[in-house]
Scaffold this motif. Structure first.
Motif, PDB file in Angstrom:
ATOM      1  N   LEU A 162    -119.901 -27.156  66.759  1.00 42.89           N
ATOM      2  CA  LEU A 162    -119.104 -26.069  66.317  1.00 42.89           C
ATOM      3  C   LEU A 162    -119.533 -26.243  64.751  1.00 42.89           C
ATOM      4  O   LEU A 162    -119.521 -27.206  64.159  1.00 42.89           O
ATOM      5  CB  LEU A 162    -117.552 -26.438  66.625  1.00 42.89           C
ATOM      6  CG  LEU A 162    -117.146 -26.399  67.899  1.00 42.89           C
ATOM      7  CD1 LEU A 162    -115.715 -26.500  67.989  1.00 42.89           C
ATOM      8  CD2 LEU A 162    -117.279 -24.958  68.284  1.00 42.89           C
ATOM      9  N   ARG A 163    -119.533 -24.987  64.109  1.00 41.67           N
ATOM     10  CA  ARG A 163    -119.491 -24.906  62.677  1.00 41.67           C
ATOM     11  C   ARG A 163    -118.462 -24.118  62.200  1.00 41.67           C
ATOM     12  O   ARG A 163    -118.050 -23.153  62.476  1.00 41.67           O
ATOM     13  CB  ARG A 163    -120.721 -24.027  62.324  1.00 41.67           C
ATOM     14  CG  ARG A 163    -121.417 -24.354  60.877  1.00 41.67           C
ATOM     15  CD  ARG A 163    -122.764 -23.681  60.987  1.00 41.67           C
ATOM     16  NE  ARG A 163    -123.348 -23.794  59.582  1.00 41.67           N
ATOM     17  CZ  ARG A 163    -123.781 -24.799  58.871  1.00 41.67           C
ATOM     18  NH1 ARG A 163    -123.918 -25.957  59.386  1.00 41.67           N
ATOM     19  NH2 ARG A 163    -124.175 -24.591  57.645  1.00 41.67           N
ATOM     20  N   ILE A 164    -117.687 -24.832  61.431  1.00 42.11           N
ATOM     21  CA  ILE A 164    -116.241 -24.426  61.060  1.00 42.11           C
ATOM     22  C   ILE A 164    -116.329 -23.797  59.400  1.00 42.11           C
ATOM     23  O   ILE A 164    -116.808 -24.575  58.538  1.00 42.11           O
ATOM     24  CB  ILE A 164    -115.295 -25.373  61.106  1.00 42.11           C
ATOM     25  CG1 ILE A 164    -115.442 -25.587  62.689  1.00 42.11           C
ATOM     26  CG2 ILE A 164    -113.786 -24.544  60.804  1.00 42.11           C
ATOM     27  CD1 ILE A 164    -114.260 -26.768  63.015  1.00 42.11           C
ATOM     28  N   TYR A 165    -116.019 -22.775  59.089  1.00 40.29           N
ATOM     29  CA  TYR A 165    -115.869 -22.294  57.901  1.00 40.29           C
ATOM     30  C   TYR A 165    -114.338 -21.831  57.337  1.00 40.29           C
ATOM     31  O   TYR A 165    -113.733 -21.324  58.011  1.00 40.29           O
ATOM     32  CB  TYR A 165    -116.617 -20.549  57.897  1.00 40.29           C
ATOM     33  CG  TYR A 165    -117.854 -20.833  58.399  1.00 40.29           C
ATOM     34  CD1 TYR A 165    -119.076 -20.799  57.631  1.00 40.29           C
ATOM     35  CD2 TYR A 165    -118.296 -20.816  59.821  1.00 40.29           C
ATOM     36  CE1 TYR A 165    -120.273 -20.926  58.001  1.00 40.29           C
ATOM     37  CE2 TYR A 165    -119.616 -20.855  60.136  1.00 40.29           C
ATOM     38  CZ  TYR A 165    -120.511 -20.788  59.522  1.00 40.29           C
ATOM     39  OH  TYR A 165    -121.644 -20.787  59.960  1.00 40.29           O
ATOM     40  N   THR A 166    -114.194 -22.478  56.349  1.00 42.19           N
ATOM     41  CA  THR A 166    -112.833 -22.705  55.848  1.00 42.19           C
ATOM     42  C   THR A 166    -112.738 -21.910  54.365  1.00 42.19           C
ATOM     43  O   THR A 166    -113.468 -22.720  53.461  1.00 42.19           O
ATOM     44  CB  THR A 166    -112.021 -23.839  55.757  1.00 42.19           C
ATOM     45  OG1 THR A 166    -112.214 -24.462  57.190  1.00 42.19           O
ATOM     46  CG2 THR A 166    -110.560 -23.604  55.435  1.00 42.19           C
ATOM     47  N   PRO A 167    -111.951 -21.048  54.060  1.00 42.06           N
ATOM     48  CA  PRO A 167    -111.667 -20.578  52.664  1.00 42.06           C
ATOM     49  C   PRO A 167    -111.280 -21.526  51.890  1.00 42.06           C
ATOM     50  O   PRO A 167    -110.305 -22.455  52.126  1.00 42.06           O
ATOM     51  CB  PRO A 167    -110.911 -19.561  52.639  1.00 42.06           C
ATOM     52  CG  PRO A 167    -110.781 -18.914  54.254  1.00 42.06           C
ATOM     53  CD  PRO A 167    -111.039 -20.017  54.917  1.00 42.06           C
ATOM     54  N   GLN A 168    -111.626 -21.865  50.610  1.00 42.54           N
ATOM     55  CA  GLN A 168    -111.158 -22.648  49.594  1.00 42.54           C
ATOM     56  C   GLN A 168    -109.827 -22.307  49.010  1.00 42.54           C
ATOM     57  O   GLN A 168    -109.179 -23.299  48.500  1.00 42.54           O
ATOM     58  CB  GLN A 168    -112.208 -22.883  48.418  1.00 42.54           C
ATOM     59  CG  GLN A 168    -113.613 -23.528  49.007  1.00 42.54           C
ATOM     60  CD  GLN A 168    -114.350 -23.552  47.986  1.00 42.54           C
ATOM     61  OE1 GLN A 168    -114.488 -23.320  46.959  1.00 42.54           O
ATOM     62  NE2 GLN A 168    -115.503 -24.597  48.315  1.00 42.54           N
ATOM     63  N   SER A 169    -109.619 -21.008  48.826  1.00 38.14           N
ATOM     64  CA  SER A 169    -108.431 -20.721  48.402  1.00 38.14           C
ATOM     65  C   SER A 169    -107.168 -21.082  49.207  1.00 38.14           C
ATOM     66  O   SER A 169    -107.102 -21.236  50.323  1.00 38.14           O
ATOM     67  CB  SER A 169    -108.357 -19.093  48.268  1.00 38.14           C
ATOM     68  OG  SER A 169    -108.544 -18.592  49.776  1.00 38.14           O
ATOM     69  N   TRP A 170    -106.163 -21.194  48.452  1.00 36.28           N
ATOM     70  CA  TRP A 170    -104.780 -21.877  48.931  1.00 36.28           C
ATOM     71  C   TRP A 170    -104.190 -20.972  49.866  1.00 36.28           C
ATOM     72  O   TRP A 170    -104.260 -19.700  49.528  1.00 36.28           O
ATOM     73  CB  TRP A 170    -103.965 -22.140  47.852  1.00 36.28           C
ATOM     74  CG  TRP A 170    -102.381 -22.753  48.268  1.00 36.28           C
ATOM     75  CD1 TRP A 170    -102.211 -24.039  48.759  1.00 36.28           C
ATOM     76  CD2 TRP A 170    -101.360 -22.019  48.490  1.00 36.28           C
ATOM     77  NE1 TRP A 170    -100.862 -23.908  49.130  1.00 36.28           N
ATOM     78  CE2 TRP A 170    -100.271 -22.931  48.903  1.00 36.28           C
ATOM     79  CE3 TRP A 170    -100.762 -20.606  47.822  1.00 36.28           C
ATOM     80  CZ2 TRP A 170     -98.967 -22.489  48.949  1.00 36.28           C
ATOM     81  CZ3 TRP A 170     -99.614 -20.392  48.088  1.00 36.28           C
ATOM     82  CH2 TRP A 170     -98.565 -21.317  48.596  1.00 36.28           C
ATOM     83  N   ALA A 171    -103.720 -21.145  51.223  1.00 37.32           N
ATOM     84  CA  ALA A 171    -103.146 -20.299  52.105  1.00 37.32           C
ATOM     85  C   ALA A 171    -101.553 -20.379  51.984  1.00 37.32           C
ATOM     86  O   ALA A 171    -101.105 -21.539  52.209  1.00 37.32           O
ATOM     87  CB  ALA A 171    -103.634 -20.623  53.207  1.00 37.32           C
TER      88      ALA A 171
END
Length: 338
Positions: free
Chosen positions: A87-96
């Motif tokens: 799996l390749r997982i993409y996560t925004p660096q911005s705080w959620a």
């Protein structure tokens, strides 16, 4: 309800429209580069194409598109019913402030070629613009692994995403599907299977020039007939080879798991955006599937880029419509998942 924007919707004049320079360059590259057409590949070239790992940086990114800034990407594996898958997982660096939507992406390649890595540009763009976690799965490829191997792998990936969404910072109650070409077929079928098999609730499906019909009816579509001499990027010969590699002789092409357009009941499916390309042999079957979804009472938007070839989102720096198409996809995802 079926809706379609007016700025790029198919106007019936596809064949009279001159190709844009970027599309011409892309087509020349595809036709002149050995091993780019599966119909012209040797067995050795096919094996090399399936096993070659695309570098994280370098010339490949100039062709396939760069990873978006402010998005982290990592790879992991999970145990599917038939073994380990990547799996390749993409996560925004911005705080959620809260858990994000999660989108499962399924890459294209005729069920024979491709990898999650080739979708870095589109997946990272969705992660950034939608503020979502995007998980892209490397399913098993034909002809070594024929139908239904890819479908089983993608459904298992959906189950993994739903179970592990909280660990990723995602919301298991807001899951979307996204797939292009063969991946569009798999995304469409996974959405139907999730409905029928009491799987995770799907909030949206983005089907990008999807394969929706593997019967001989496809060959009657005007877009398929017109492509016989045109053959931009994806030739009819390529499609026949992809089909022969993926489908066993005893498989029934009218089975909805191969031809989702023939699903007896298409009601109760998630909102969909269907992206089609006017210079694509799959154009008409994609529109037919969108209409079938709408006729069954689903919310559907068709985004028709009538001067683009099949696969244009995979080459964003060659295709002037790649970014507008992704903007339309993200807008549709946002409306359904937020």
């Amino acid at each position: 309800m079926l809706t379609s924007p007016s700025n790029h919707f198919y106007n019936g004049d596809t064949m009279k429209t001159k190709l844009r320079p970027g599309v011409r360059a892309l087509d020349r590259f595809m036709k002149s580069t050995p091993g780019m057409s599966v119909a012209r590949m040797t067995n050795e070239q096919l094996l090399r194409a399936q096993t070659t790992v695309i570098p994280e940086r370098g010339p490949a990114s100039l062709f396939l598109g760069r990873l978006q800034k402010e998005v982290d990407v990592r790879t992991t594996t999970f145990t599917a019913r038939h073994g380990e898958l990547s799996l390749r997982i993409y996560t925004p660096q911005s705080w959620a402030r809260a858990a994000r939507p999660v989108v499962l992406n399924i890459h294209g390649g005729g069920f024979v070629l491709g990898s999650a890595r080739q979708c870095d540009w589109s997946c990272s763009l969705v992660a950034k613009e939608l503020d979502a976690i995007v998980v892209s799965v490397d399913y098993r490829l034909a002809p070594t692994h024929r139908y239904p191997a890819a479908l089983l792998d993608c459904f298992d990936a959906l189950l993994w995403v739903a179970e592990h969404a909280p660990d990723l910072g995602g919301d298991p109650g807001r899951i979307g599907l996204m797939g292009d070409s063969a991946g569009g077929n798999l995304a469409a079928v996974v959405a139907i299977a999730a409905r029928d098999e009491a799987g995770p609730a799907i909030g949206h499906q983005a089907l990008i020039y999807p394969v929706t019909d593997m019967t001989e009816a496809l060959m009657q579509d005007a877009s398929y007939v017109d492509n016989t001499d045109r053959g931009i990027v994806l030739s009819n010969d390529d499609m026949e080879v992809f089909h022969a590699f993926y489908v066993n002789e005893h498989d029934d092409p009218t089975d909805y798991r191969l031809s989702p357009i023939l699903t007896p009941d298409l009601s109760g499916l998630p909102p969909a955006v269907v992206v089609v390309a006017g210079l694509d042999p799959l154009h008409d079957s994609g529109v037919r599937y969108a209409q079938a979804l709408a006729d069954a009472g689903n919310e559907v938007t068709v985004e028709d880029f009538h001067v683009m070839p099949h696969g244009f989102l995979s080459f964003p720096y060659f295709s002037v419509s790649a970014r507008p198409a992704m903007d339309a996809i993200v807008a549709s995802q946002r409306a359904a998942l937020y």
